[in-house]
Enzyme design. Structure first.
Site, PDB file in Angstrom:
ATOM      1  N   ALA A 110       1.029  -1.127  -0.033  1.00 25.43           N
ATOM      2  CA  ALA A 110       0.134  -0.014   0.180  1.00 25.43           C
ATOM      3  C   ALA A 110       1.123   1.299  -0.026  1.00 25.43           C
ATOM      4  CB  ALA A 110      -0.967   0.027   1.355  1.00 25.43           C
ATOM      5  N   ASP A 111       0.368   2.271  -0.389  1.00 26.00           N
ATOM      6  CA  ASP A 111       1.030   3.631  -0.374  1.00 26.00           C
ATOM      7  C   ASP A 111      -0.257   4.777  -0.157  1.00 26.00           C
ATOM      8  OD1 ASP A 111       3.575   5.231  -0.684  1.00 26.00           O
ATOM      9  OD2 ASP A 111       2.124   6.127  -2.291  1.00 26.00           O
TER      10      ASP A 111
END
Length: 259
Positions: A110-111
């Protein structure tokens, strides 16, 4: 004397079991039992969110250098998705190369980025002072002075938090894995905070390690009036959408978690 235990089979526990006892008995979570699931992040917040909902993956931080040029994306919302994808693929390929016999069944990456203002149409509320210009990505402030400048810009306004989530899982066709992604957007409304409050928060140091310069789950929650969307997304991982995403993959991808 008859050996009552002579034919007994040895009971072996699964080497990998990321599903915790309190997890809901959902089809997707049941499918993850005894699977090797990796979180390609050393974020304690993402780890804690997943564990809250019953998933405890192995932690293998990505070594991907997060330097994708934001200007190369026509839509800035694609930027965190692209970063998450690079992180997930890097970890998957590295682990497969290290031990092909114990390859991951699922890698999650995830970012999260904070954008300077919302795009029109994201909320049912209209903002008279909402900017119609390009959205700027608010990185982690480098200094307390930078943190204060950032918070003064956000004060009394609205920013957008976007998280890209990518999963990688093995398939039989080349290149040996499949990539699927989602994104989640949440609007964060800042209260009209006094300069004294903002300076006190900056002095606490909490915002220095946070994109946008604040942590909603910490003392920074004092600065926030309300949000539109998923609170967990602002913390760093959109859990509700993620688990719906897994259910959708299970329905639509015949090779998802099948190898």
């Amino acid at each position: 004397m008859m050996n009552l235990f002579g034919n007994s089979k040895k009971i072996t526990l699964p080497e990998h079991n990321c599903v915790l006892p309190h997890a809901l008995r959902l089809s997707s979570l049941n499918k993850l039992t005894e699977k090797r699931v990796i979180l390609a992040s050393n974020s304690p917040r993402r780890k804690d969110i997943l564990q809250t909902f019953g998933l405890s993956p192995e932690i293998v931080p990505s070594t991907f250098d997060e330097t994708l040029p934001v200007s190369s994306f026509g839509d800035v919302h694609e930027y965190p998705v692209a970063t998450a994808t690079h992180k997930a693929v890097e970890v998957y390929e590295r682990l497969v190369q290290a031990d092909p016999e114990d390859a991951p069944d699922l890698v999650i990456a995830a970012d999260t980025v904070v954008l300077s203002h919302p795009m029109p149409g994201l909320s049912s509320l209209a903002f008279a002072d909402a900017s119609t210009g390009p959205q700027d990505v608010l990185e982690k402030p480098g200094t307390k002075e930078d943190n204060l400048r950032m918070l003064l810009d956000l004060n009394g306004g609205v920013c957008e938090v976007v998280t890209g989530v990518t999963v990688v899982f093995p398939v039989l066709e080349a290149p040996g894995y499949k990539i699927k992604s989602i994104e989640e957007r949440t609007l964060v409304h800042f209260a009209e905070n006094s300069r004294e409050v903002l300076e006190a928060y900056v002095d606490s140091g909490e915002g220095l390690d946070r994109a946008g310069g604040f942590a909603i789950q910490g003392v920074g929650g004092m600065l926030i009036r309300k949000i539109d969307g998923d609170y967990q997304n602002v913390v760093g991982f959109p859990a509700a959408s993620f688990f719906k995403f897994l259910d959708l993959l299970l329905e639509e991808e015949t090779d998802f978690l099948a190898i």
